[in-house]
Design a protein around this motif. Structure first.
Motif, mmCIF file in Angstrom:
data_model
loop_
_atom_site.group_PDB
_atom_site.id
_atom_site.type_symbol
_atom_site.label_atom_id
_atom_site.label_comp_id
_atom_site.label_asym_id
_atom_site.label_seq_id
_atom_site.Cartn_x
_atom_site.Cartn_y
_atom_site.Cartn_z
ATOM 1 N N GLY A 1 0.821 -1.216 0.000
ATOM 2 C CA GLY A 1 0.000 0.000 0.000
ATOM 3 C C GLY A 1 0.848 1.255 0.000
ATOM 4 N N LEU A 2 1.928 1.194 0.734
ATOM 5 C CA LEU A 2 2.878 2.320 0.790
ATOM 6 C C LEU A 2 3.481 2.575 -0.593
ATOM 7 C CD1 LEU A 2 3.972 3.908 3.308
ATOM 8 C CD2 LEU A 2 5.917 2.364 3.271
ATOM 9 N N GLU B 1 1.035 4.205 -2.961
ATOM 10 C CA GLU B 1 0.904 5.638 -2.697
ATOM 11 C C GLU B 1 2.101 6.411 -3.240
ATOM 12 O OE1 GLU B 1 -0.700 7.833 1.125
ATOM 13 O OE2 GLU B 1 1.475 7.588 1.286
ATOM 14 N N LYS C 1 -5.551 2.557 -4.660
ATOM 15 C CA LYS C 1 -6.757 3.394 -4.635
ATOM 16 C C LYS C 1 -6.809 4.183 -5.940
ATOM 17 C CE LYS C 1 -6.358 3.935 0.383
ATOM 18 N NZ LYS C 1 -6.158 4.887 1.494
ATOM 19 N N ALA D 1 -5.895 12.571 -0.303
ATOM 20 C CA ALA D 1 -5.172 12.200 0.923
ATOM 21 C C ALA D 1 -3.856 12.945 1.051
ATOM 22 C CB ALA D 1 -4.932 10.698 0.942
#
Lengths: 202, 119
Positions: free
Chosen positions: A65-66, A69, A120, A128
């Motif tokens: 996930g990091l 992003e 995402k 975000a």
């Protein structure tokens, strides 16, 4: 995909989920899983409980996930038209590194029987990361530096939690990449390097 | 005897009995937590403003693990300290593996999160 990062060939005792479980319920993770991330073939296998393996997969998925992003952040920077050469070229290079991290992490999660977390939407990342506040190349570099330092510290902070020591080593290697990115970005921003040693994860 | 009483009071006061520094906690948060978290946005991890005093796994628009979502734990000084010490040992099945090994760092981070939660 870089073949030095991801070898599609099963290595050692095999990397399918079924292959990890023996009749005692233990899991053999290291050989194939680590080879995926470490870019090397290994023959040793470390027996682990299934809950330990699941914990490691969970940590790898957070790391994935990091990386999603980070890729999005550099994409936002590249599409902003605010980055000038050679900064743009460096940003693209760093994004490529993060894509290689993503591919290796996703392949390893998959091979360990997990489901890699999906990225995402770009709108989600833009919100975000407060992308609307970015007005200059310097703003992008500051955001990138903040994320890279955070990522380096995140990887260092999960090292004690890995049950598989080889995965812990991989976390260290990923942290080294993020630290290299942060150092370059800090230089571009003309920021002082840390005055004291051991400044990361501290 | 007096020293023993002081020591007992210190132990009873919990893990953050020493003076926690929320300002230092803010610096630690930026350096060590913002890889995954923000105060006001869900990122890799859930947003943190208001975390102090709320139930674990209760930010409505964040996709928690089942283990965290179903946990009855309320975040306070003690539970946050145990979480930051070793999340997967505190809530089995948690995804977070990030640990803060130094007690003083945990205390300062918790003081910062408490302040930003308005508690």
């Amino acid at each position: 995909m870089n073949p030095r990062i991801y070898s599609p060939q099963p290595i050692g005792r095999g990397v399918s989920r079924r292959g990890f479980f023996d009749s005692s319920g233990q899991v053999f993770l290291s050989a194939g899983a680590v080879a995926l991330l470490a870019g090397c073939a290994g023959n040793a296998a470390t027996p682990m409980s299934s809950s330990s393996a699941q914990n490691d997969v969970a940590i790898l998925n957070v790391a994935l996930g990091l990386e999603h992003e980070a890729i999005a952040a550099y994409q936002l920077g590249a599409e902003s038209k605010l980055l000038e050469k050679p900064v743009l070229d460096v940003a693209v290079l760093f994004q490529t590194h993060h894509k290689e991290h993503r591919d290796a992490l996703a392949a390893t999660v998959r091979k360990l029987g997990g489901r890699p977390v999906e990225p995402k939407t770009m709108n989600d990342y833009a919100t975000a990361l407060n992308a609307s506040a970015i007005k200059s190349q310097g703003d992008i570099l500051k955001l990138a530096a903040r994320l890279e330092r955070g990522a380096a510290n995140a990887y260092l902070g999960v090292i004690p939690s890995f049950k598989d020591a080889e995965l812990a080593k991989v976390a260290g290697r990923l942290a080294a990449d993020e630290t290299m990115h942060w150092t370059a970005l800090a230089g571009a921003l003309k920021e002082n390097l840390p005055a004291k040693a051991l400044s990361f994860a501290a | 005897m007096r020293l023993l009483l002081i020591l007992a009071a210190f132990i009873a006061a919990g893990p953050t009995a020493f003076a926690a520094d929320a300002n230092r906690g803010a610096e630690l948060y930026e350096a060590r937590c913002e890889g995954c978290h923000s105060l006001d946005a869900n990122r890799v991890g859930p947003k943190h403003r208001g975390v102090f005093g709320r139930k674990v796994g209760s930010v409505p628009d964040f996709g928690y693990s089942n283990a965290v979502r179903n946990s009855p734990v309320i975040w306070d000084e003690t539970t946050l300290d145990r979480w930051l010490t070793n999340p997967q040992a505190f809530i089995a099945g948690a995804r977070m593996g990030f640990r803060v090994s130094e007690a003083v760092d945990r205390a300062d981070l918790i003081a910062y999160l408490r302040r930003e939660s308005g508690k």
